[in-house]
Design a protein around this motif. Structure first.
Motif, PDB file in Angstrom:
ATOM      1  N   GLU A 259       0.721  -1.125   0.043  1.00 14.08           N
ATOM      2  CA  GLU A 259      -0.068   0.083   0.109  1.00 14.08           C
ATOM      3  C   GLU A 259       0.820   1.264   0.084  1.00 14.08           C
ATOM      4  N   ALA A 260       1.938   1.161   0.727  1.00 10.86           N
ATOM      5  CA  ALA A 260       2.770   2.475   0.772  1.00 10.86           C
ATOM      6  C   ALA A 260       3.397   2.577  -0.650  1.00 10.86           C
ATOM      7  N   MET A 261       3.770   1.437  -1.493  1.00 17.32           N
ATOM      8  CA  MET A 261       4.296   1.544  -2.716  1.00 17.32           C
ATOM      9  C   MET A 261       3.464   2.172  -3.582  1.00 17.32           C
ATOM     10  N   THR A 262       2.131   2.053  -3.463  1.00 21.15           N
ATOM     11  CA  THR A 262       0.932   2.390  -4.230  1.00 21.15           C
ATOM     12  C   THR A 262       1.183   3.848  -4.216  1.00 21.15           C
ATOM     13  N   VAL A 263       1.090   4.387  -2.837  1.00 17.53           N
ATOM     14  CA  VAL A 263       1.089   5.650  -2.770  1.00 17.53           C
ATOM     15  C   VAL A 263       2.171   6.377  -3.287  1.00 17.53           C
ATOM     16  N   ALA A 264       3.480   5.922  -3.101  1.00 22.07           N
ATOM     17  CA  ALA A 264       4.639   6.284  -3.749  1.00 22.07           C
ATOM     18  C   ALA A 264       4.619   6.305  -5.363  1.00 22.07           C
ATOM     19  N   SER A 265       4.063   5.291  -5.802  1.00 20.42           N
ATOM     20  CA  SER A 265       4.124   5.048  -7.200  1.00 20.42           C
ATOM     21  C   SER A 265       3.455   6.448  -8.020  1.00 20.42           C
ATOM     22  N   GLY A 266       2.632   6.975  -7.244  1.00 19.24           N
ATOM     23  CA  GLY A 266       1.614   8.024  -7.856  1.00 19.24           C
ATOM     24  C   GLY A 266       2.409   9.442  -7.522  1.00 19.24           C
ATOM     25  N   ALA A 267       3.654   9.374  -6.895  1.00 17.69           N
ATOM     26  CA  ALA A 267       4.353  10.663  -6.232  1.00 17.69           C
ATOM     27  C   ALA A 267       5.083  11.438  -7.294  1.00 17.69           C
ATOM     28  N   GLY A 268       5.322  12.683  -7.382  1.00 18.32           N
ATOM     29  CA  GLY A 268       6.340  13.569  -8.136  1.00 18.32           C
ATOM     30  C   GLY A 268       7.558  13.201  -7.401  1.00 18.32           C
ATOM     31  N   LEU A 269       7.760  13.240  -5.972  1.00 22.85           N
ATOM     32  CA  LEU A 269       8.681  13.337  -5.411  1.00 22.85           C
ATOM     33  C   LEU A 269       8.588  12.499  -3.971  1.00 22.85           C
ATOM     34  N   VAL A 270       9.495  11.541  -3.437  1.00 21.69           N
ATOM     35  CA  VAL A 270       9.109  10.983  -2.086  1.00 21.69           C
ATOM     36  C   VAL A 270      10.424  11.723  -1.415  1.00 21.69           C
ATOM     37  N   VAL A 271      10.195  12.362  -0.253  1.00 23.48           N
ATOM     38  CA  VAL A 271      11.496  12.843   0.614  1.00 23.48           C
ATOM     39  C   VAL A 271      11.416  11.679   1.852  1.00 23.48           C
ATOM     40  N   ALA A 272      12.217  10.929   1.921  1.00 22.18           N
ATOM     41  CA  ALA A 272      12.386   9.944   3.086  1.00 22.18           C
ATOM     42  C   ALA A 272      13.357   9.995   4.010  1.00 22.18           C
ATOM     43  N   MET A 273      12.997   9.873   5.180  1.00 25.26           N
ATOM     44  CA  MET A 273      14.085   9.576   6.263  1.00 25.26           C
ATOM     45  C   MET A 273      14.036   8.203   6.394  1.00 25.26           C
ATOM     46  N   ARG A 274      13.135   7.439   6.502  1.00 22.37           N
ATOM     47  CA  ARG A 274      12.967   5.973   6.838  1.00 22.37           C
ATOM     48  C   ARG A 274      13.602   5.082   5.703  1.00 22.37           C
ATOM     49  N   LEU A 275      14.608   4.255   6.184  1.00 25.62           N
ATOM     50  CA  LEU A 275      15.411   3.370   5.186  1.00 25.62           C
ATOM     51  C   LEU A 275      14.503   2.916   4.033  1.00 25.62           C
ATOM     52  N   HIS A 276      13.638   2.195   4.663  1.00 22.95           N
ATOM     53  CA  HIS A 276      12.749   1.220   3.843  1.00 22.95           C
ATOM     54  C   HIS A 276      11.477   2.282   3.007  1.00 22.95           C
ATOM     55  N   GLY A 277      11.307   3.434   3.747  1.00 22.97           N
ATOM     56  CA  GLY A 277      10.405   4.229   2.851  1.00 22.97           C
ATOM     57  C   GLY A 277      11.169   4.616   1.495  1.00 22.97           C
ATOM     58  N   LEU A 278      12.497   5.005   1.707  1.00 24.13           N
ATOM     59  CA  LEU A 278      13.260   5.210   0.358  1.00 24.13           C
ATOM     60  C   LEU A 278      13.380   4.142  -0.380  1.00 24.13           C
ATOM     61  N   ILE A 279      13.443   2.691  -0.156  1.00 25.25           N
ATOM     62  CA  ILE A 279      13.725   1.613  -0.729  1.00 25.25           C
ATOM     63  C   ILE A 279      12.237   1.165  -1.314  1.00 25.25           C
ATOM     64  N   LEU A 280      11.042   1.201  -0.579  1.00 26.59           N
ATOM     65  CA  LEU A 280       9.856   0.998  -1.288  1.00 26.59           C
ATOM     66  C   LEU A 280       9.403   2.155  -2.291  1.00 26.59           C
ATOM     67  N   ALA A 281       9.883   3.355  -1.943  1.00 26.51           N
ATOM     68  CA  ALA A 281       9.521   4.719  -2.912  1.00 26.51           C
ATOM     69  C   ALA A 281      10.280   4.089  -4.343  1.00 26.51           C
ATOM     70  N   ALA A 282      11.558   3.785  -4.416  1.00 26.50           N
ATOM     71  CA  ALA A 282      12.498   3.632  -5.257  1.00 26.50           C
ATOM     72  C   ALA A 282      11.708   2.338  -6.276  1.00 26.50           C
ATOM     73  N   LEU A 283      11.257   1.164  -5.449  1.00 26.03           N
ATOM     74  CA  LEU A 283      10.899   0.088  -6.109  1.00 26.03           C
ATOM     75  C   LEU A 283       9.494   0.537  -6.859  1.00 26.03           C
ATOM     76  N   ALA A 284       8.693   1.706  -6.224  1.00 31.27           N
ATOM     77  CA  ALA A 284       7.545   1.862  -7.026  1.00 31.27           C
ATOM     78  C   ALA A 284       7.888   2.905  -8.140  1.00 31.27           C
ATOM     79  N   GLY A 285       9.204   2.956  -8.321  1.00 26.86           N
ATOM     80  CA  GLY A 285       9.780   4.056  -9.562  1.00 26.86           C
ATOM     81  C   GLY A 285       9.555   5.423  -9.229  1.00 26.86           C
ATOM     82  N   ALA A 286       9.343   5.607  -7.983  1.00 26.91           N
ATOM     83  CA  ALA A 286       9.309   7.165  -7.698  1.00 26.91           C
ATOM     84  C   ALA A 286      10.600   7.872  -7.765  1.00 26.91           C
ATOM     85  N   PRO A 287      10.550   9.404  -8.143  1.00 27.29           N
ATOM     86  CA  PRO A 287      11.808  10.059  -7.696  1.00 27.29           C
ATOM     87  C   PRO A 287      11.916  10.186  -6.149  1.00 27.29           C
ATOM     88  N   CYS A 288      13.212  10.225  -5.819  1.00 28.08           N
ATOM     89  CA  CYS A 288      13.335  10.163  -4.400  1.00 28.08           C
ATOM     90  C   CYS A 288      14.411  11.054  -3.735  1.00 28.08           C
TER      91      CYS A 288
END
Length: 361
Positions: A259-288
């Protein structure tokens, strides 16, 4: 409890999977999802968890209360091997008591002549001399190790134990297609000692300016329910949140990593402090972009090739704005993602090697 079989049917082997599971942390849920997906044929798992019902129902595994050492030791006696699965479990920044907990499990397993695998682990920090002595002893006892980053592997070598290095196991999760061009800013932020009171100002000002200049909605995506949820409201109550940013912001809750990846996949940019927030966002193809409170976040950002600002350094809103504007709507390079995913193979192979060792006993 070990499964029973009909007479003549080969018994299935059981592994005890130990980690920070069932604590309503999406990153650790993702680690468990990968670990269970890599379970070798003929093996089942018992998982230590805080919310045992959640983990048992979601993953369909046996569970044991992770906060009861006595219960975990009893479960260990019914298993064929011990796997410390992902994260940074051997560290003393949480507490020395936490380190003693994992030490007790490793010692107990080896006393019972059961193999112990440190799977996809980070190592440290180890701020106390007794911690370093203890971990050096533990590393000499474990059967096999794999590390998730070069810094952990280097620290282990200083303590006398070498081992293969891969990327964080969560990179092995299936990727999602990115659909976020022009999409919202998604924030995976957490409370941390580096950001108290006015220390938030540069980051919130830069986010406010970026959202206003690009006319973007801002979604706050908590990764740890107990720690991150409500951060938006807290900052607003402390009058730290610029009015414009507050007006564009809302919190979205995700119950599962997917579900977090689905949110990230629709993002123009994900700004992450959490390690796995960064990884899941990247796996969703999102700019990070990353904010690093820990070397593990910087290491992941370096591997991904995305902007990263250390919270130990002075932050200028203009510099943050420039970095984040440059990353906006610019997904990570496919080649980097492919390399990071390939580097998880070392952890899968190590688990298979452990299974082969147990099977011939």
């Amino acid at each position: 409890m070990r499964e029973t079989r009909q007479k003549g049917e080969k018994a299935r082997r059981q592994l005890l999977l130990v980690g920070y599971y069932g604590e309503h942390n999406l990153g650790d849920d993702a680690l468990l999802e990968v670990l269970l997906g890599h379970m070798p044929a003929g093996f089942t798992a018992t998982v230590t968890a805080y919310d045992t019902d959640l983990v048992r129902q979601r993953f369909r595994v046996d569970t044991v209360q992770r906060r009861s050492l006595a219960q975990v030791l009893k479960a260990l006696s019914n298993c064929d091997g011990l796997v410390l699965g992902g994260g940074s479990l051997l560290q003393d920044s949480t507490s020395f008591r936490s380190l003693l907990y994992y030490a007790a499990l490793i010692f107990a397993a080896r006393l019972e002549a059961k193999p112990v695998l440190l799977w996809g682990q980070g190592l440290g920090p180890l701020r106390r001399r007794p911690s370093r002595i203890l971990v050096g002893r533990l590393l000499g006892l474990v059967t096999a190790v794999s590390w998730r980053d070069q810094e952990s592997a280097a620290l282990a070598r200083k303590l006398g134990r070498d081992g293969p290095v891969g990327s964080d196991p969560v990179w092995a999760l299936p990727a999602q297609p990115w659909r976020g061009s022009g999409g919202p800013l998604v924030l995976c932020l957490r409370p941390t000692k580096e950001l108290q009171g006015s220390a938030w100002h540069p980051y919130l000002q830069a986010l406010d300016q970026l959202a206003r200049l690009q006319d973007r909605e801002v979604i706050w995506l908590p990764f740890h329910a107990a720690q991150d949820r409500g951060l938006l409201e807290q900052l607003d109550q402390q009058q730290l949140l610029p009015a414009g940013l507050a007006g564009r912001s809302r919190e979205v809750l995700a119950e599962r990593p997917s579900e977090a990846m689905t949110v990230a996949s629709g993002a123009g940019l994900v700004v992450a402090m959490r390690l796995h927030g960064l990884i899941l966002a990247a796996l969703a193809g999102a700019p990070c972009a990353a904010l690093s409170y820990d070397p593990k976040v910087q290491a992941a950002a370096d591997g991904l090739g995305c902007p990263c600002h250390s919270l130990d350094a002075m932050a200028a809103p203009a510099e943050l704005l420039a970095a984040w504007s440059g990353a906006l709507d610019s997904p990570p390079a496919a080649a980097r993602l492919a390399a990071l995913r390939q580097q998880t193979e070392v952890h899968r192979q190590l688990l298979q090697d452990l299974a082969n060792q147990i099977a011939v006993r």
